[in-house]
Design a protein around this motif. Structure first.
Motif, short mmCIF file in Angstrom:
data_model
loop_
_atom_site.label_atom_id
_atom_site.label_comp_id
_atom_site.label_asym_id
_atom_site.label_seq_id
_atom_site.Cartn_x
_atom_site.Cartn_y
_atom_site.Cartn_z
N ALA A 1 0.96 -1.44 -0.30
CA ALA A 1 -0.22 -0.44 0.08
C ALA A 1 0.51 0.62 0.07
N SER A 2 2.17 1.19 0.00
CA SER A 2 2.95 2.76 -0.06
C SER A 2 2.67 3.68 -0.95
N TRP A 3 1.96 3.13 -2.36
CA TRP A 3 1.20 4.04 -2.99
C TRP A 3 0.29 4.67 -2.81
N ALA A 4 -0.15 3.89 -2.00
CA ALA A 4 -1.65 4.88 -1.44
C ALA A 4 -1.17 5.74 0.22
N LEU A 5 -0.18 5.45 0.72
CA LEU A 5 0.61 5.75 1.51
C LEU A 5 0.98 6.98 0.78
N ASN A 6 1.79 7.66 -0.33
CA ASN A 6 2.06 8.48 -1.10
C ASN A 6 1.17 9.38 -1.83
N LEU A 7 -0.01 8.73 -2.21
CA LEU A 7 -1.06 9.63 -2.26
C LEU A 7 -1.48 10.27 -1.64
N ALA B 1 2.34 7.60 14.23
CA ALA B 1 3.09 6.22 14.36
C ALA B 1 3.94 5.84 14.11
N ASN B 2 4.00 6.24 12.83
CA ASN B 2 5.32 5.24 12.35
C ASN B 2 6.68 6.12 11.68
N ALA B 3 6.73 7.25 13.04
CA ALA B 3 7.29 7.83 12.51
C ALA B 3 9.06 6.96 11.87
N GLY B 4 9.85 8.10 10.98
CA GLY B 4 11.13 7.81 10.78
C GLY B 4 10.45 6.48 8.99
N PHE B 5 9.36 6.14 8.81
CA PHE B 5 8.59 5.87 8.06
C PHE B 5 8.84 5.85 6.81
N ASP B 6 9.72 5.56 5.78
CA ASP B 6 9.17 6.07 4.31
C ASP B 6 9.34 5.58 3.30
N PRO B 7 7.49 5.73 2.78
CA PRO B 7 7.79 4.63 1.67
C PRO B 7 8.49 4.81 -0.15
N ARG B 8 8.54 6.47 -0.34
CA ARG B 8 9.77 6.67 -0.55
C ARG B 8 11.39 6.30 -0.87
#
Length: 78
Positions: free
Chosen positions: A15-21, A71-78
């Motif tokens: 779901a990283s594309w959805a997170l970025n969107l 809740a996910n500080a530091g998580f970057d899907p890019r």
């Protein structure tokens, strides 16, 4: 309670594309929150997705995100 009002359910593994969107549109969702958008997209990508969900021109979809980006500080899907 949810089961009595639930029409369908779906699981997604990416779901990283959805997170970025969502983030690009100013919505600070986390990965689990973005999964609701990815799930709707996956369901509608099925050949009979709209028909099986009985979705018509007047259908509204509500996405529920119970987790923010904090809740996910530091998580970057890019």
């Amino acid at each position: 309670m949810i089961r009595s009002g639930l029409d369908a359910g779906i699981g997604v593994s990416e779901a990283s594309w959805a997170l970025n969107l969502l983030r690009d549109n100013g919505i600070g969702a986390g990965p689990c929150g973005a999964a609701s958008l990815a799930g709707v997209d996956a369901a509608l990508a099925e050949p009979d997705g709209r028909a099986s969900l009985r979705m018509g021109p007047a259908t509204h979809v509500i996405l529920i995100s119970t987790e923010g980006a904090a809740a996910n500080a530091g998580f970057d899907p890019r």
